[in-house]
Design a protein around this motif. Structure first.
Motif, PDB file in Angstrom:
ATOM      1  N   PHE A  63       1.049  -1.407  -0.053  1.00 27.78           N
ATOM      2  CA  PHE A  63       0.021   0.111  -0.410  1.00 27.78           C
ATOM      3  C   PHE A  63       0.967   1.465  -0.137  1.00 27.78           C
ATOM      4  CE2 PHE A  63      -2.292   3.622   2.472  1.00 27.78           C
ATOM      5  CZ  PHE A  63      -3.402   3.298   1.305  1.00 27.78           C
ATOM      6  N   LEU A  64       1.866   1.345   0.673  1.00 29.14           N
ATOM      7  CA  LEU A  64       3.028   2.723   0.794  1.00 29.14           C
ATOM      8  C   LEU A  64       3.622   3.023  -0.005  1.00 29.14           C
ATOM      9  CD1 LEU A  64       4.006   1.971   4.493  1.00 29.14           C
ATOM     10  CD2 LEU A  64       2.421   3.451   3.452  1.00 29.14           C
ATOM     11  N   CYS A  65       3.932   1.770  -0.697  1.00 28.22           N
ATOM     12  CA  CYS A  65       4.722   1.691  -2.287  1.00 28.22           C
ATOM     13  C   CYS A  65       3.595   2.037  -3.352  1.00 28.22           C
ATOM     14  CB  CYS A  65       5.544   0.100  -2.689  1.00 28.22           C
ATOM     15  SG  CYS A  65       6.919   0.243  -1.851  1.00 28.22           S
ATOM     16  N   GLY A  66       2.717   1.406  -3.464  1.00 30.41           N
ATOM     17  CA  GLY A  66       1.488   1.555  -4.306  1.00 30.41           C
ATOM     18  C   GLY A  66       1.294   3.727  -3.923  1.00 30.41           C
ATOM     19  N   PHE A  67       1.020   3.915  -2.928  1.00 32.46           N
ATOM     20  CA  PHE A  67       0.627   5.490  -2.477  1.00 32.46           C
ATOM     21  C   PHE A  67       1.439   6.455  -2.998  1.00 32.46           C
ATOM     22  CE2 PHE A  67      -0.291   9.148  -0.183  1.00 32.46           C
ATOM     23  CZ  PHE A  67      -0.860   9.251  -0.433  1.00 32.46           C
ATOM     24  N   GLU A  68       3.539   5.708  -2.750  1.00 36.31           N
ATOM     25  CA  GLU A  68       4.393   6.217  -3.935  1.00 36.31           C
ATOM     26  C   GLU A  68       4.440   6.938  -4.420  1.00 36.31           C
ATOM     27  OE1 GLU A  68       9.376   6.851  -2.301  1.00 36.31           O
ATOM     28  OE2 GLU A  68       7.941   5.600  -1.863  1.00 36.31           O
ATOM     29  N   LEU A  69       4.532   5.585  -5.413  1.00 35.88           N
ATOM     30  CA  LEU A  69       4.204   5.760  -6.482  1.00 35.88           C
ATOM     31  C   LEU A  69       3.525   7.096  -7.623  1.00 35.88           C
ATOM     32  CD1 LEU A  69       5.173   4.779  -9.461  1.00 35.88           C
ATOM     33  CD2 LEU A  69       3.294   2.979  -9.414  1.00 35.88           C
ATOM     34  N   THR A  75       2.572  14.321  -8.501  1.00 39.68           N
ATOM     35  CA  THR A  75       3.989  15.065  -8.975  1.00 39.68           C
ATOM     36  C   THR A  75       4.714  15.635 -10.713  1.00 39.68           C
ATOM     37  OG1 THR A  75       4.332  14.633  -6.829  1.00 39.68           O
ATOM     38  CG2 THR A  75       6.329  16.620  -7.985  1.00 39.68           C
ATOM     39  N   GLU A  76       5.163  14.450 -10.635  1.00 43.74           N
ATOM     40  CA  GLU A  76       5.325  14.383 -12.378  1.00 43.74           C
ATOM     41  C   GLU A  76       4.288  15.145 -13.320  1.00 43.74           C
ATOM     42  OE1 GLU A  76       8.417  14.616 -15.016  1.00 43.74           O
ATOM     43  OE2 GLU A  76       8.794  13.782 -13.286  1.00 43.74           O
ATOM     44  N   LEU A  77       2.972  14.877 -13.221  1.00 40.67           N
ATOM     45  CA  LEU A  77       2.236  15.383 -13.648  1.00 40.67           C
ATOM     46  C   LEU A  77       1.574  16.480 -13.764  1.00 40.67           C
ATOM     47  CD1 LEU A  77      -0.588  12.337 -14.004  1.00 40.67           C
ATOM     48  CD2 LEU A  77       1.078  13.134 -16.739  1.00 40.67           C
ATOM     49  N   ASN A  78       2.228  17.128 -12.640  1.00 38.87           N
ATOM     50  CA  ASN A  78       1.405  18.383 -12.215  1.00 38.87           C
ATOM     51  C   ASN A  78       2.593  19.279 -12.850  1.00 38.87           C
ATOM     52  OD1 ASN A  78      -0.950  18.402 -11.237  1.00 38.87           O
ATOM     53  ND2 ASN A  78      -0.213  17.968  -8.592  1.00 38.87           N
ATOM     54  N   HIS A  79       3.952  18.649 -12.499  1.00 41.87           N
ATOM     55  CA  HIS A  79       4.814  19.120 -13.561  1.00 41.87           C
ATOM     56  C   HIS A  79       5.321  19.930 -14.942  1.00 41.87           C
ATOM     57  CE1 HIS A  79       9.404  21.001 -12.947  1.00 41.87           C
ATOM     58  NE2 HIS A  79       9.670  20.395 -13.733  1.00 41.87           N
ATOM     59  N   LEU A  80       4.577  18.511 -15.767  1.00 40.41           N
ATOM     60  CA  LEU A  80       4.483  18.916 -17.031  1.00 40.41           C
ATOM     61  C   LEU A  80       3.235  20.052 -17.382  1.00 40.41           C
ATOM     62  CD1 LEU A  80       5.281  14.467 -18.304  1.00 40.41           C
ATOM     63  CD2 LEU A  80       6.788  16.885 -18.276  1.00 40.41           C
ATOM     64  N   GLU A  81       2.029  19.781 -17.133  1.00 39.25           N
ATOM     65  CA  GLU A  81       1.217  20.414 -17.148  1.00 39.25           C
ATOM     66  C   GLU A  81       2.104  22.373 -16.934  1.00 39.25           C
ATOM     67  OE1 GLU A  81      -2.277  21.771 -18.477  1.00 39.25           O
ATOM     68  OE2 GLU A  81      -1.939  20.117 -18.453  1.00 39.25           O
ATOM     69  N   HIS A  82       2.578  22.104 -15.583  1.00 37.24           N
ATOM     70  CA  HIS A  82       3.030  23.679 -15.235  1.00 37.24           C
ATOM     71  C   HIS A  82       4.179  24.130 -16.408  1.00 37.24           C
ATOM     72  CE1 HIS A  82       4.509  27.143 -13.808  1.00 37.24           C
ATOM     73  NE2 HIS A  82       5.327  26.628 -13.237  1.00 37.24           N
ATOM     74  N   GLU A  83       4.985  22.823 -16.990  1.00 42.60           N
ATOM     75  CA  GLU A  83       5.996  23.203 -17.816  1.00 42.60           C
ATOM     76  C   GLU A  83       4.530  24.093 -19.261  1.00 42.60           C
ATOM     77  OE1 GLU A  83       9.047  20.748 -18.224  1.00 42.60           O
ATOM     78  OE2 GLU A  83       9.363  20.772 -16.128  1.00 42.60           O
ATOM     79  N   ARG A  84       3.885  22.755 -19.738  1.00 42.23           N
ATOM     80  CA  ARG A  84       3.160  23.115 -20.978  1.00 42.23           C
ATOM     81  C   ARG A  84       2.293  24.596 -20.662  1.00 42.23           C
ATOM     82  NH1 ARG A  84      -1.432  18.767 -21.906  1.00 42.23           N
ATOM     83  NH2 ARG A  84       0.355  17.272 -21.559  1.00 42.23           N
ATOM     84  N   SER A  85       1.990  25.198 -19.489  1.00 40.21           N
ATOM     85  CA  SER A  85       1.432  26.118 -19.574  1.00 40.21           C
ATOM     86  C   SER A  85       2.622  27.186 -19.716  1.00 40.21           C
ATOM     87  CB  SER A  85       0.292  26.065 -18.348  1.00 40.21           C
ATOM     88  OG  SER A  85      -0.123  27.830 -18.335  1.00 40.21           O
ATOM     89  N   ALA A  86       3.236  27.077 -18.809  1.00 42.80           N
ATOM     90  CA  ALA A  86       4.208  28.121 -19.162  1.00 42.80           C
ATOM     91  C   ALA A  86       5.095  28.101 -20.539  1.00 42.80           C
ATOM     92  CB  ALA A  86       6.102  27.974 -18.283  1.00 42.80           C
TER      93      ALA A  86
END
Length: 105
Positions: A63-69, A75-86
């Motif tokens: 469960f902990l490994c799945g949650f961390e993944l 986080t990665e998707l939010n970062h990519l979305e932020h880069e795309r928006s910028a």
């Protein structure tokens, strides 16, 4: 943080119902109880307790490994979305300075 994740696990994880396996375990436990002496029964019970503890630890770890993944993916998707928006904003800003075909400076 680990306590929070353990609380989430306790709140949301539902153990699967394995009625056939549970019935088999109980039947075999009863047979052992009839056939073994007290010291041997205690040893068997300790084995069962240890295996149950291992299964619980593996379940929590999964469960902990799945949650961390999931957290890392989010986080990665939010970062990519932020880069795309910028990048989109930058292209839009620079587009104001692009000359139309045939225009002179």
């Amino acid at each position: 943080m680990e306590k929070i994740l353990e609380s989430l696990y306790d709140q949301f994880y539902e153990k699967t119902k394995l009625a056939a396996l549970q019935a088999s375990v109980e039947a075999n436990h009863n047979l052992l109880r009839l056939r073994l002496g007290k010291p041997e029964r205690k040893l068997v019970l300790r084995l069962i307790d240890d295996e149950t503890a291992i299964a619980n630890a593996v379940s929590l770890d999964s469960f902990l490994c799945g949650f961390e993944l999931a957290w890392k993916l989010t986080t990665e998707l939010n970062h990519l979305e932020h880069e795309r928006s910028a990048l989109t904003d930058e292209v839009e800003r620079s587009a104001h300075f692009v000359l139309e075909e045939g225009e002179k400076v």
